[in-house]
Design a protein around this motif. Sequence first.
Motif, PDB file in Angstrom:
ATOM      1  N   VAL A  46     -42.220  -0.744   4.145  1.00 57.04           N
ATOM      2  CA  VAL A  46     -43.223  -1.354   3.258  1.00 57.04           C
ATOM      3  C   VAL A  46     -42.595  -2.504   2.484  1.00 57.04           C
ATOM      4  O   VAL A  46     -43.193  -3.580   2.319  1.00 57.04           O
ATOM      5  CB  VAL A  46     -43.811  -0.291   2.304  1.00 57.04           C
ATOM      6  CG1 VAL A  46     -44.633  -0.941   1.193  1.00 57.04           C
ATOM      7  CG2 VAL A  46     -44.659   0.718   3.089  1.00 57.04           C
ATOM      8  N   ARG A  47     -41.376  -2.295   2.028  1.00 52.57           N
ATOM      9  CA  ARG A  47     -40.706  -3.332   1.250  1.00 52.57           C
ATOM     10  C   ARG A  47     -40.504  -4.610   2.082  1.00 52.57           C
ATOM     11  O   ARG A  47     -40.774  -5.719   1.615  1.00 52.57           O
ATOM     12  CB  ARG A  47     -39.360  -2.803   0.754  1.00 52.57           C
ATOM     13  CG  ARG A  47     -38.678  -3.772  -0.165  1.00 52.57           C
ATOM     14  CD  ARG A  47     -37.470  -3.178  -0.844  1.00 52.57           C
ATOM     15  NE  ARG A  47     -36.959  -4.188  -1.764  1.00 52.57           N
ATOM     16  CZ  ARG A  47     -36.237  -3.943  -2.825  1.00 52.57           C
ATOM     17  NH1 ARG A  47     -35.931  -2.706  -3.143  1.00 52.57           N
ATOM     18  NH2 ARG A  47     -35.816  -4.925  -3.606  1.00 52.57           N
ATOM     19  N   ARG A  48     -40.034  -4.427   3.304  1.00 49.05           N
ATOM     20  CA  ARG A  48     -39.818  -5.610   4.165  1.00 49.05           C
ATOM     21  C   ARG A  48     -41.152  -6.284   4.492  1.00 49.05           C
ATOM     22  O   ARG A  48     -41.213  -7.501   4.629  1.00 49.05           O
ATOM     23  CB  ARG A  48     -39.099  -5.200   5.452  1.00 49.05           C
ATOM     24  CG  ARG A  48     -37.624  -4.897   5.240  1.00 49.05           C
ATOM     25  CD  ARG A  48     -36.877  -4.805   6.581  1.00 49.05           C
ATOM     26  NE  ARG A  48     -37.450  -3.795   7.455  1.00 49.05           N
ATOM     27  CZ  ARG A  48     -37.003  -2.534   7.562  1.00 49.05           C
ATOM     28  NH1 ARG A  48     -35.961  -2.131   6.848  1.00 49.05           N
ATOM     29  NH2 ARG A  48     -37.574  -1.697   8.383  1.00 49.05           N
ATOM     30  N   ALA A  49     -42.220  -5.474   4.601  1.00 48.24           N
ATOM     31  CA  ALA A  49     -43.539  -6.045   4.920  1.00 48.24           C
ATOM     32  C   ALA A  49     -44.024  -6.965   3.804  1.00 48.24           C
ATOM     33  O   ALA A  49     -44.603  -8.020   4.069  1.00 48.24           O
ATOM     34  CB  ALA A  49     -44.553  -4.918   5.152  1.00 48.24           C
ATOM     35  N   LEU A  50     -43.788  -6.570   2.555  1.00 40.44           N
ATOM     36  CA  LEU A  50     -44.343  -7.334   1.435  1.00 40.44           C
ATOM     37  C   LEU A  50     -43.334  -8.274   0.787  1.00 40.44           C
ATOM     38  O   LEU A  50     -43.706  -9.132  -0.004  1.00 40.44           O
ATOM     39  CB  LEU A  50     -44.944  -6.371   0.401  1.00 40.44           C
ATOM     40  CG  LEU A  50     -46.146  -5.556   0.915  1.00 40.44           C
ATOM     41  CD1 LEU A  50     -46.710  -4.678  -0.193  1.00 40.44           C
ATOM     42  CD2 LEU A  50     -47.249  -6.462   1.481  1.00 40.44           C
ATOM     43  N   ASP A  51     -42.063  -8.117   1.122  1.00 42.77           N
ATOM     44  CA  ASP A  51     -41.030  -9.024   0.600  1.00 42.77           C
ATOM     45  C   ASP A  51     -40.147  -9.447   1.772  1.00 42.77           C
ATOM     46  O   ASP A  51     -38.967  -9.114   1.838  1.00 42.77           O
ATOM     47  CB  ASP A  51     -40.204  -8.305  -0.481  1.00 42.77           C
ATOM     48  CG  ASP A  51     -39.058  -9.166  -1.006  1.00 42.77           C
ATOM     49  OD1 ASP A  51     -39.159 -10.409  -0.934  1.00 42.77           O
ATOM     50  OD2 ASP A  51     -38.058  -8.585  -1.482  1.00 42.77           O
ATOM     51  N   PRO A  52     -40.738 -10.189   2.724  1.00 43.62           N
ATOM     52  CA  PRO A  52     -40.021 -10.456   3.978  1.00 43.62           C
ATOM     53  C   PRO A  52     -38.751 -11.287   3.782  1.00 43.62           C
ATOM     54  O   PRO A  52     -37.850 -11.227   4.620  1.00 43.62           O
ATOM     55  CB  PRO A  52     -41.055 -11.200   4.827  1.00 43.62           C
ATOM     56  CG  PRO A  52     -42.047 -11.745   3.856  1.00 43.62           C
ATOM     57  CD  PRO A  52     -42.086 -10.777   2.712  1.00 43.62           C
ATOM     58  N   HIS A  53     -38.673 -12.034   2.667  1.00 45.55           N
ATOM     59  CA  HIS A  53     -37.478 -12.842   2.435  1.00 45.55           C
ATOM     60  C   HIS A  53     -36.421 -12.094   1.619  1.00 45.55           C
ATOM     61  O   HIS A  53     -35.346 -12.633   1.365  1.00 45.55           O
ATOM     62  CB  HIS A  53     -37.850 -14.152   1.743  1.00 45.55           C
ATOM     63  CG  HIS A  53     -38.909 -14.922   2.466  1.00 45.55           C
ATOM     64  ND1 HIS A  53     -38.707 -15.474   3.716  1.00 45.55           N
ATOM     65  CD2 HIS A  53     -40.207 -15.155   2.157  1.00 45.55           C
ATOM     66  CE1 HIS A  53     -39.821 -16.059   4.121  1.00 45.55           C
ATOM     67  NE2 HIS A  53     -40.750 -15.865   3.200  1.00 45.55           N
ATOM     68  N   GLY A  54     -36.761 -10.893   1.174  1.00 51.52           N
ATOM     69  CA  GLY A  54     -35.780 -10.075   0.456  1.00 51.52           C
ATOM     70  C   GLY A  54     -35.349 -10.651  -0.878  1.00 51.52           C
ATOM     71  O   GLY A  54     -34.206 -10.484  -1.300  1.00 51.52           O
ATOM     72  N   ILE A  55     -36.274 -11.329  -1.561  1.00 46.27           N
ATOM     73  CA  ILE A  55     -35.888 -11.960  -2.832  1.00 46.27           C
ATOM     74  C   ILE A  55     -36.349 -11.201  -4.069  1.00 46.27           C
ATOM     75  O   ILE A  55     -35.904 -11.480  -5.166  1.00 46.27           O
ATOM     76  CB  ILE A  55     -36.459 -13.402  -2.930  1.00 46.27           C
ATOM     77  CG1 ILE A  55     -37.991 -13.376  -2.816  1.00 46.27           C
ATOM     78  CG2 ILE A  55     -35.842 -14.314  -1.871  1.00 46.27           C
ATOM     79  CD1 ILE A  55     -38.638 -14.583  -3.448  1.00 46.27           C
ATOM     80  N   LEU A  56     -37.271 -10.232  -3.895  1.00 50.03           N
ATOM     81  CA  LEU A  56     -37.861  -9.577  -5.066  1.00 50.03           C
ATOM     82  C   LEU A  56     -36.998  -8.405  -5.546  1.00 50.03           C
ATOM     83  O   LEU A  56     -36.966  -7.347  -4.935  1.00 50.03           O
ATOM     84  CB  LEU A  56     -39.277  -9.080  -4.742  1.00 50.03           C
ATOM     85  CG  LEU A  56     -40.326 -10.153  -4.434  1.00 50.03           C
ATOM     86  CD1 LEU A  56     -41.656  -9.489  -4.064  1.00 50.03           C
ATOM     87  CD2 LEU A  56     -40.529 -11.088  -5.621  1.00 50.03           C
ATOM     88  N   ASN A  57     -36.306  -8.625  -6.640  1.00 51.71           N
ATOM     89  CA  ASN A  57     -35.509  -7.583  -7.296  1.00 51.71           C
ATOM     90  C   ASN A  57     -34.642  -6.805  -6.306  1.00 51.71           C
ATOM     91  O   ASN A  57     -34.656  -5.565  -6.277  1.00 51.71           O
ATOM     92  CB  ASN A  57     -36.444  -6.621  -8.054  1.00 51.71           C
ATOM     93  CG  ASN A  57     -35.799  -6.089  -9.339  1.00 51.71           C
ATOM     94  OD1 ASN A  57     -34.681  -6.475  -9.682  1.00 51.71           O
ATOM     95  ND2 ASN A  57     -36.495  -5.203 -10.025  1.00 51.71           N
ATOM     96  N   PRO A  58     -33.844  -7.531  -5.524  1.00 47.31           N
ATOM     97  CA  PRO A  58     -33.076  -6.860  -4.473  1.00 47.31           C
ATOM     98  C   PRO A  58     -32.101  -5.828  -5.040  1.00 47.31           C
ATOM     99  O   PRO A  58     -31.571  -5.990  -6.128  1.00 47.31           O
ATOM    100  CB  PRO A  58     -32.322  -8.009  -3.787  1.00 47.31           C
ATOM    101  CG  PRO A  58     -32.333  -9.126  -4.775  1.00 47.31           C
ATOM    102  CD  PRO A  58     -33.595  -8.974  -5.575  1.00 47.31           C
TER     103      PRO A  58
END
Lengths: 451, 451
Positions: free
Chosen positions: B431-443
């Motif tokens: 789910v995380r990769r689906a909605l934050d595909p660039h991996g920038i949100l609070n990694p």
Amino acid sequence: MLLPEGTVLTAPESREAYRHDEAEWAPSALPVAVVRPTTAEQVRDVVRLCVSHGAPVVARGAGTGLSGGANAVEGGVVLSLERMDAVIEVNTLERYAVVQPGVVNDDLRSAVAEVGLWYPPDPASSPWSTIGGNVATNAGGVCCVKYGVTRDYVLELQVVTGTGELVRVGRRTAKGVAGYDLVGLLVGSEGTLGIVTEVTVRLRPARPVEQTVVGYFDSLVAAGEAVAAVAAAGVVPSALELLDEQCLAAVDAWKNMGLRADAVAILLARVDAPGSAGDAEADAVLAAFEGAGASWAARSGDREEADALFAARRLAYPALERLGPVLTEDVCVPVGAVPAMLGRIEEIGRRCDVRVATIAHAGDGNLHPLLLTPPGDEAARERAQQAFAEIITAALDLGGTVTGEHGVGLLKREGLEAELDPAVTAMHRAVRRALDPHGILNPGKVVPAQA
Amino acid sequence: MLLPEGTVLTAPESREAYRHDEAEWAPSALPVAVVRPTTAEQVRDVVRLCVSHGAPVVARGAGTGLSGGANAVEGGVVLSLERMDAVIEVNTLERYAVVQPGVVNDDLRSAVAEVGLWYPPDPASSPWSTIGGNVATNAGGVCCVKYGVTRDYVLELQVVTGTGELVRVGRRTAKGVAGYDLVGLLVGSEGTLGIVTEVTVRLRPARPVEQTVVGYFDSLVAAGEAVAAVAAAGVVPSALELLDEQCLAAVDAWKNMGLRADAVAILLARVDAPGSAGDAEADAVLAAFEGAGASWAARSGDREEADALFAARRLAYPALERLGPVLTEDVCVPVGAVPAMLGRIEEIGRRCDVRVATIAHAGDGNLHPLLLTPPGDEAARERAQQAFAEIITAALDLGGTVTGEHGVGLLKREGLEAELDPAVTAMHRAVRRALDPHGILNPGKVVPAQA
């Protein structure tokens, strides 16, 4: 995989019975097989087999859905949870119940009532629909105006995922924020993100006896104004239902309950605050009804009479279905827009030349105009479909949603597309692909996995 | 992108102030920049810039979080929503409020109280914490035992997605099932699935005045037994809080409120049923306290005294923090397991030689043992971390969860891994990769995007 005898139905006439839910207007296909598992492990094994064959799998409860969410799809398996119908545990101290998905809503309610507890969500289908289906559609009901919908009561789920894993999500504690709310995501996902094999629901203590207030109105719009007036008075009724004269007449013709009212619409309100606070609520509802121009309104001292009116509400849909094909709407608008929406529905019915009977969870703005057509009248069917589309547009115009409680299924896919920002539709697709990477879970429903 | 002057802070001393939230025990880094936008469009532009540079972005409200969810990460931007603090609309008919994320919880509550409405979620941080942070952590509070948590009140969100789109999810109608529950998914996702730029919350009518019942107990376990007894009596209190003697002493030492009690633990209960039903609830709570062996218990006739005790509850955390570094636990166990869990906490404190002060939303099993260490005592710090881990294990043993309301952030990542089935962790990642595909949100927070 070896499933016990009787688990798989392959005879065409058996499969035909699982072709569609109550949304007969939506497309359906003959399933290639119907599987009726009795354990979660069997569900898992079936899903794994479908993954390995790339075969669609459509989960189904009692088939009382109204949007086609359980309609079988081409080349697909129907997985009916009807035989998984055990109430596993009722915990009176922590106030939860653990049930299999095939437990009928009313059976759960009865089981917990025996120990002084209450499961609030009460869709009109409660004598027939199952908890699994209620979870899949996030079912609402009569008392949801005060007590919330199915999602508000689901604590934990056991599910088979799109990759064929059997897992538990959620928790049984009163609170918890360990990770994403996958329970809430699965509730209402209509079998597209996982297949529920066990449900733990939160329960409430039994509540005080309700008081009933009935109002008769000479127009739908006046009844709608009374609904807005109840909200403006700051009262939260435990039920606020609307039935028009056609609904009452259809129930009466079927069950001979002596309900015929000299009114265009009636409102049935219930309040359940304890003691004198309940009296004050009932008084406020009565004043709102009278202020909005009720031709007659009263607190019902007669419990039997009140129960008969609510029973009529519950029977309205099957009663109307006896008269011919019914296309069921399920829009939800702001409470203040209820009078305007009821006016728009009347206008659309007149203009499209479609007979419309309206029942509504009016207190939360959730309206069910039922579009009635004579059996075999193809032209009337087309006019009804036109009216259906126009009612959706009108609801969106008034700040509403295309589905209040029945789900998107097949009938509301276009409506959903109209309601959501394309970027939000893309978020839905991304989530769907994340949890159903093989694209086998109820394909084509809610939102297609690909644009 | 051109941001107005004063929006971006680059001076090291300014950035230092945004390094971490209240979880000073968790790792943090100096942010490369702090951006304080005033519009949703600015938030979107910042996220787009971070996408294009692959730079992490950590959203932050008031920084009162206790799990490190808002701690800055290496090479990352902190996006502080503190200047977006407008109450945009309070709708009395539909009973909702629309606010910007930087509105302080108490300010929202005051604004809606002025028109006879009530926003229930009341974390102890309510004088300081913001609605955006409350949404990000799905904050709980004192009255949640009866009225639910933040997620139960969020109707609609405006969010900037991980791909830099500004969208609305959810609805403002009372009900709605159009698509997946993305609102519920975003609430509690700690800034890892989107950044909230506007919140529409559901409100309730103002409620009757509460009655207070106070009980003094000679042991924590006895107080825990009283909590289970209240649940067993079928009462749903509107608050049921526990404070131990150390909490009372610390508040007293700070605020000189004259609170010192001759007891090891006190329970503060409130009930709010109207009229005589409220009296019956108060009587039932009192009986439960006495039956569990309270050394003294009474209905509080003195409103000021009752308010002072609840104020002490709210001040316990900052009062203890004055004495030295505090490591805050946040486990939640079944209500029936509260006595056992309190016993385990005492035993772990003794064995690890760590001073433990306990406050708790005891009525919903949400316990906050606070591990206190003398300033500069590194050995005590290590013992506290050992106790922290053991308390988590004990909570899981008893059927509980590693975080009841504070969130996973950084401090509960290992606990989350212990709590979740690896297949469920994989669902989180997907789910995380689906909605934050660039991996920038609070990694790095909650659950890493990759195994």
